[in-house]
Design an enzyme around this catalytic site. Sequence first.
Site, PDB file in Angstrom:
ATOM      1  N   GLY A   8       1.158 -21.154   8.536  1.00  0.00           N
ATOM      2  CA  GLY A   8       0.830 -19.715   8.511  1.00  0.00           C
ATOM      3  C   GLY A   8      -0.585 -19.515   8.341  1.00  0.00           C
ATOM      4  N   GLY A  11      -2.611 -16.626   8.614  1.00  0.00           N
ATOM      5  CA  GLY A  11      -2.700 -15.192   8.772  1.00  0.00           C
ATOM      6  C   GLY A  11      -3.657 -14.746   7.607  1.00  0.00           C
ATOM      7  N   THR A  70       6.886 -12.085   6.458  1.00  0.00           N
ATOM      8  CA  THR A  70       8.301 -11.681   6.345  1.00  0.00           C
ATOM      9  C   THR A  70       8.503 -10.173   6.423  1.00  0.00           C
ATOM     10  OG1 THR A  70       7.211 -11.495   4.204  1.00  0.00           O
ATOM     11  CG2 THR A  70       8.318 -13.481   4.410  1.00  0.00           C
ATOM     12  N   PRO A  71       8.524  -9.855   7.709  1.00  0.00           N
ATOM     13  CA  PRO A  71       8.536  -8.282   7.969  1.00  0.00           C
ATOM     14  C   PRO A  71       9.924  -7.820   7.905  1.00  0.00           C
ATOM     15  CG  PRO A  71       8.602  -9.458  10.170  1.00  0.00           C
ATOM     16  CD  PRO A  71       8.482 -10.452   9.090  1.00  0.00           C
ATOM     17  N   LYS A  82       6.312  -9.868  -7.742  1.00  0.00           N
ATOM     18  CA  LYS A  82       5.409  -9.731  -6.686  1.00  0.00           C
ATOM     19  C   LYS A  82       5.833  -8.520  -6.104  1.00  0.00           C
ATOM     20  CE  LYS A  82       2.908  -9.474  -3.444  1.00  0.00           C
ATOM     21  NZ  LYS A  82       1.365  -9.520  -3.270  1.00  0.00           N
ATOM     22  N   CYS A 140       2.371  -4.502   3.669  1.00  0.00           N
ATOM     23  CA  CYS A 140       3.265  -5.045   2.785  1.00  0.00           C
ATOM     24  C   CYS A 140       3.737  -3.710   1.713  1.00  0.00           C
ATOM     25  CB  CYS A 140       2.674  -5.854   1.762  1.00  0.00           C
ATOM     26  SG  CYS A 140       2.031  -7.233   2.633  1.00  0.00           S
ATOM     27  N   LYS A 155      -7.191   0.718   5.572  1.00  0.00           N
ATOM     28  CA  LYS A 155      -8.154   0.940   4.577  1.00  0.00           C
ATOM     29  C   LYS A 155      -9.518   0.380   4.998  1.00  0.00           C
ATOM     30  CE  LYS A 155      -8.193  -2.116   1.104  1.00  0.00           C
ATOM     31  NZ  LYS A 155      -7.850  -3.218   0.098  1.00  0.00           N
ATOM     32  N   ARG A 211      -9.615  11.659   2.961  1.00  0.00           N
ATOM     33  CA  ARG A 211      -9.912  10.646   1.652  1.00  0.00           C
ATOM     34  C   ARG A 211     -10.769  11.239   0.899  1.00  0.00           C
ATOM     35  NH1 ARG A 211      -7.014   5.605   1.973  1.00  0.00           N
ATOM     36  NH2 ARG A 211      -6.457   5.170   4.259  1.00  0.00           N
TER      37      ARG A 211
HETATM   38  P1  NAD Z   1       0.520 -12.744   9.235  1.00  0.00           P
HETATM   39  O1  NAD Z   1       1.233 -12.180  10.215  1.00  0.00           O
HETATM   40  O2  NAD Z   1      -1.171 -12.267   9.353  1.00  0.00           O
HETATM   41  O3  NAD Z   1       0.422 -14.287   9.217  1.00  0.00           O
HETATM   42  C1  NAD Z   1       1.731 -15.124   9.281  1.00  0.00           C
HETATM   43  C2  NAD Z   1       1.446 -16.254  10.439  1.00  0.00           C
HETATM   44  O4  NAD Z   1       2.411 -17.255  10.247  1.00  0.00           O
HETATM   45  C3  NAD Z   1       1.352 -15.830  11.800  1.00  0.00           C
HETATM   46  O5  NAD Z   1       0.168 -16.099  12.463  1.00  0.00           O
HETATM   47  C4  NAD Z   1       2.452 -16.654  12.358  1.00  0.00           C
HETATM   48  O6  NAD Z   1       2.428 -17.052  13.739  1.00  0.00           O
HETATM   49  C5  NAD Z   1       2.486 -17.866  11.468  1.00  0.00           C
HETATM   50  N1  NAD Z   1       4.066 -18.371  11.529  1.00  0.00           N
HETATM   51  C6  NAD Z   1       5.418 -17.747  11.610  1.00  0.00           C
HETATM   52  N2  NAD Z   1       6.198 -18.787  11.662  1.00  0.00           N
HETATM   53  C7  NAD Z   1       5.652 -19.881  11.723  1.00  0.00           C
HETATM   54  C8  NAD Z   1       6.184 -21.211  11.676  1.00  0.00           C
HETATM   55  N3  NAD Z   1       7.391 -21.540  11.733  1.00  0.00           N
HETATM   56  N4  NAD Z   1       5.460 -22.227  11.803  1.00  0.00           N
HETATM   57  C9  NAD Z   1       3.949 -22.027  11.884  1.00  0.00           C
HETATM   58  N5  NAD Z   1       3.562 -20.619  11.798  1.00  0.00           N
HETATM   59  C10 NAD Z   1       4.211 -19.708  11.718  1.00  0.00           C
HETATM   60  O7  NAD Z   1       0.974 -12.505   7.839  1.00  0.00           O
HETATM   61  P2  NAD Z   1       0.386 -12.304   6.384  1.00  0.00           P
HETATM   62  O8  NAD Z   1      -0.332 -11.095   6.312  1.00  0.00           O
HETATM   63  O9  NAD Z   1      -0.791 -13.548   6.033  1.00  0.00           O
HETATM   64  O10 NAD Z   1       1.353 -12.333   5.254  1.00  0.00           O
HETATM   65  C11 NAD Z   1       2.147 -13.683   4.896  1.00  0.00           C
HETATM   66  C12 NAD Z   1       2.855 -13.255   3.784  1.00  0.00           C
HETATM   67  O11 NAD Z   1       1.998 -12.919   2.732  1.00  0.00           O
HETATM   68  C13 NAD Z   1       3.885 -11.971   3.761  1.00  0.00           C
HETATM   69  O12 NAD Z   1       5.081 -12.444   3.164  1.00  0.00           O
HETATM   70  C14 NAD Z   1       3.051 -10.904   3.286  1.00  0.00           C
HETATM   71  O13 NAD Z   1       4.091 -10.013   2.315  1.00  0.00           O
HETATM   72  C15 NAD Z   1       2.631 -11.783   2.016  1.00  0.00           C
HETATM   73  N6  NAD Z   1       1.101 -11.163   1.472  1.00  0.00           N
HETATM   74  C16 NAD Z   1       0.389 -10.505   2.396  1.00  0.00           C
HETATM   75  C17 NAD Z   1      -0.618  -9.907   1.881  1.00  0.00           C
HETATM   76  C18 NAD Z   1      -1.823  -9.345   2.912  1.00  0.00           C
HETATM   77  O14 NAD Z   1      -2.551  -8.685   2.359  1.00  0.00           O
HETATM   78  N7  NAD Z   1      -1.649  -9.295   4.307  1.00  0.00           N
HETATM   79  C19 NAD Z   1      -1.223 -10.027   0.578  1.00  0.00           C
HETATM   80  C20 NAD Z   1      -0.317 -10.770  -0.337  1.00  0.00           C
HETATM   81  C21 NAD Z   1       1.138 -11.383   0.350  1.00  0.00           C
HETATM   82  C1  UGA Z   2      -1.647  -4.679  -1.501  1.00  0.00           C
HETATM   83  C2  UGA Z   2      -1.822  -4.919  -3.176  1.00  0.00           C
HETATM   84  O1  UGA Z   2      -3.113  -4.155  -3.694  1.00  0.00           O
HETATM   85  C3  UGA Z   2      -2.025  -6.296  -3.123  1.00  0.00           C
HETATM   86  O2  UGA Z   2      -2.228  -6.694  -4.584  1.00  0.00           O
HETATM   87  C4  UGA Z   2      -1.031  -7.144  -2.488  1.00  0.00           C
HETATM   88  O3  UGA Z   2      -1.245  -8.672  -2.640  1.00  0.00           O
HETATM   89  C5  UGA Z   2      -0.969  -6.928  -0.976  1.00  0.00           C
HETATM   90  O4  UGA Z   2      -0.759  -5.436  -1.077  1.00  0.00           O
HETATM   91  C6  UGA Z   2       0.188  -7.241  -0.408  1.00  0.00           C
HETATM   92  O5  UGA Z   2       1.146  -7.821  -1.025  1.00  0.00           O
HETATM   93  O6  UGA Z   2       0.103  -7.413   1.003  1.00  0.00           O
HETATM   94  P1  UGA Z   2      -3.522  -4.238   0.263  1.00  0.00           P
HETATM   95  O7  UGA Z   2      -2.203  -3.645   1.456  1.00  0.00           O
HETATM   96  O8  UGA Z   2      -3.991  -5.329   1.213  1.00  0.00           O
HETATM   97  O9  UGA Z   2      -2.900  -4.780  -0.998  1.00  0.00           O
HETATM   98  O10 UGA Z   2      -4.531  -3.080   0.185  1.00  0.00           O
HETATM   99  P2  UGA Z   2      -4.349  -2.096  -1.021  1.00  0.00           P
HETATM  100  O11 UGA Z   2      -5.810  -1.684  -1.407  1.00  0.00           O
HETATM  101  O12 UGA Z   2      -3.505  -2.121  -1.958  1.00  0.00           O
HETATM  102  O13 UGA Z   2      -4.336  -0.576  -0.199  1.00  0.00           O
HETATM  103  C7  UGA Z   2      -2.898  -0.180   0.392  1.00  0.00           C
HETATM  104  C8  UGA Z   2      -2.973   1.102   0.913  1.00  0.00           C
HETATM  105  O14 UGA Z   2      -3.049   2.279  -0.089  1.00  0.00           O
HETATM  106  C9  UGA Z   2      -4.088   1.415   1.859  1.00  0.00           C
HETATM  107  O15 UGA Z   2      -4.032   2.270   2.950  1.00  0.00           O
HETATM  108  C10 UGA Z   2      -4.964   2.313   1.054  1.00  0.00           C
HETATM  109  O16 UGA Z   2      -5.766   3.206   1.707  1.00  0.00           O
HETATM  110  C11 UGA Z   2      -4.120   2.795   0.028  1.00  0.00           C
HETATM  111  N1  UGA Z   2      -4.354   3.357  -1.284  1.00  0.00           N
HETATM  112  C12 UGA Z   2      -4.788   2.616  -2.052  1.00  0.00           C
HETATM  113  C13 UGA Z   2      -4.307   4.754  -1.468  1.00  0.00           C
HETATM  114  O17 UGA Z   2      -3.989   5.621  -0.646  1.00  0.00           O
HETATM  115  N2  UGA Z   2      -4.893   5.219  -2.872  1.00  0.00           N
HETATM  116  C14 UGA Z   2      -5.320   4.298  -3.708  1.00  0.00           C
HETATM  117  O18 UGA Z   2      -5.783   4.674  -4.610  1.00  0.00           O
HETATM  118  C15 UGA Z   2      -5.439   2.913  -3.191  1.00  0.00           C
END
Ligand code: NAD
Ligand code: UGA
Length: 481
Positions: free
Chosen positions: A12, A14, A95-96, A227, A283, A346, A449
Site C-alpha cells: 500500500g 498511499g 479499509t473503506p 486507534k 478516516c 483541511k 472557518r
Molecule cells: P490509500 O487509499 O491512500 O492507500 C492504500 C493503497 O493500498 C492504494 O494505493 C491501493 O492501491 C493499495 N492496495 C490495496 N490493496 C492492495 C493489495 N492487495 N496489494 C497492493 N496494494 C494494495 O489509503 P491511506 O489513506 O494510505 O490509508 C490506509 C490505511 O491507513 C487505512 O486503513 C486508513 O484508515 C489508515 N490511516 C489513514 C490515515 C490518513 O491520514 N490517510 C492516517 C492514519 C491511518
Molecule cells: C485524523 C487524526 O487527526 C489522525 O490522528 C489520524 O491518524 C487520522 O485522522 C486517520 O486515522 O486517518 P486527518 O483526518 O488527516 O487526521 O486530519 P485532522 O487534522 O484530524 O482533521 C480532520 C477533519 O477535522 C478536517 O476536515 C478538519 O478540518 C476538521 N477539524 C479538525 C475541525 O473541523 N476542527 C478542528 O478543530 C480540527
Amino acid sequence: MKIEIKNICCIGAGYVGGPTMAVIADRCHDIQINVVDVNENRIQAWNSENLSHLPIYEPNLDQVIKRRRGRNLHFSTEIKYHISNADMIFISVNTPTKTKGIGAGKASDLKWVEASARQVSKYAKGETIVVEKSTLPVKTALMIRQILETSLEKTNDSQTDNKQFYVLSNPEFLSEGTAIQDLECPDRVLIGGENQEAIKALVNIYLNWVDKEKILTTDLWSSELSKLIANAFLAQRISSINSISALCEATGADVKEVSTAIGADKRIGNYFLNASPGFGGSCFKKDILNLVYICNYYGLHEVSEYWQKIIDINNWQKQRILRVIVEKLFGSVSGKKLAILGFAFKANTNDTRESAAIHICNELIIEGGNLYIYDPRVTRKQIEEDLEISENEYSYGGEGSWTFADSILDASRGADAVIVLTEWDEFKNIEWSEISTVMRSPSWLFDTRSITDQSEAKRCGMKLWSLGCGSKLQSINLMPS
Ligand code: NAD
Ligand code: UGA
C-alpha cells in the site's frame, strides 16, 4: 527468532504507506524498504523525477523522498518478489466503509486486507513479522493470523519451507498536512502483539528516533481498538464545538471566544476546538461508522447510538451552512456566481476525501449556483471526480455549474459571495479592498472557518457571516420563558 530487521516491504503506497516508509527509511539507513502497490500509476508517480509530481502533497515529503529514494527506499509493483524478501511486512492498504452486503454503510470493507494477507501467506519465506498499519476493526489480527496459518499447514505438509508468522498491530496516528512532522515526532507509537521478540524487533526500529517512553506496548485487541477510539474522541470534539457554533449564532456569543475560554481549562485542553463546516478526511467518518457497527454487533445499542450522533451532527452542520448561504442571498443562488475558496478537507493537503466542500458545492449546484472553485492544491480533475459533473456543464435544469479558478481574484470576479471552506493560510490575508471591488453588490463573505480578516472585509463594505459568530445585538434579547 532474529530481531534485526534488514528488509521491509510495505503493501500500500498511499497517504500512510508512502510517508511512513519514507520516514523509516530516513531514520534507518541500514534497512532496505520496498513500498509496493497494485496501482501502477501511483507507483510511477512515487518514482517521478519531478518531485512536484509525487502522488500526494505533504509539507517536506519531497525532501525526505529526495534523500532516500533509490538508496534504501524503493517504490515498486513487484509485490510477490518484495514480499518474499522481507523480514517485516506492513499492511497499509485502504479499509473503506462497505458499500453493499452485510454491514453496508457501516462496517469496514476488509477485502484489501484479506487480499494482502493471502499474498503474504503465499509468498513470504522463513520468519516474517506482519504488521497491521491500516486502521482495522478490533480482532482483525485473528483473521490475518488464520489466513497466514492456512499456508503454514500446506507448507508443513510438503516440508518445503519453514515459514513462521508473527502478527503485530501498529496503528498510525499521523494527520494529513503534518504527516512528516507527526511521523518524526509522534506523541506516541503504539504496538500491540503477543510475541515479545516480534514486538522488540519493531520497537527497535522506532528507537532509532523515538524516545523509549513514547513507545507503548499492549495486547493486540487494545491496540486495534485504541486507534478507532482515538479518532472517535477527536471527531467527537469537533461535533461538540460545531453544535455549539449553532448555539453561539442563536444567542449572540462567539464560538472562538467560547473555545478559548473552555480550552484554557487544562482538563479540556485547547486542541481540536475549531468550529468548521464539518470534519472530512478518509478516516473519521468511516472509523466512527465502524465503531457504531461493532457496538451493535456486541449488542451495545445505546453505545452505538451515542457515537452515531457524532456523524449526525457532522451532516447537519454542512446542511445548515448551506441553508444560511441560500437564505442570506435572498433565498436563491440560482444563476448567481459564487466564489468557493478551498476544496481540500483541511489545509496543507491535496486530499479531498469526505471534504465538507463536496457536499456543500454539490448542493449549491443543485440550487442553481455557478461556482468558481479555487484551491491552492486540488486539481481540476479531482474536483470533477468528486462533484461527478464535468466542468462548465450545466446541470439540474440548465442552471447549476462549476468552473475551475486559478486564483482568489479569478474566482471572485463578478461573484455575489465568497465562501471560505478550507483554512488555507492564503485565505487569512486576502486583500478585501481588491476583491470587494470586483464583486457584485451586495457582496457577501461566508467564512465557515473564521480565519479571514473580517473587520477588513466589513470595512470594504462587504456583508459578513462567520460560523459561530452571533450578532452582538441578539445578546440583549431575553431567553424565551
Ligand atoms: P490509500 O487509499 O491512500 O492507500 C492504500 C493503497 O493500498 C492504494 O494505493 C491501493 O492501491 C493499495 N492496495 C490495496 N490493496 C492492495 C493489495 N492487495 N496489494 C497492493 N496494494 C494494495 O489509503 P491511506 O489513506 O494510505 O490509508 C490506509 C490505511 O491507513 C487505512 O486503513 C486508513 O484508515 C489508515 N490511516 C489513514 C490515515 C490518513 O491520514 N490517510 C492516517 C492514519 C491511518
Ligand atoms: C485524523 C487524526 O487527526 C489522525 O490522528 C489520524 O491518524 C487520522 O485522522 C486517520 O486515522 O486517518 P486527518 O483526518 O488527516 O487526521 O486530519 P485532522 O487534522 O484530524 O482533521 C480532520 C477533519 O477535522 C478536517 O476536515 C478538519 O478540518 C476538521 N477539524 C479538525 C475541525 O473541523 N476542527 C478542528 O478543530 C480540527
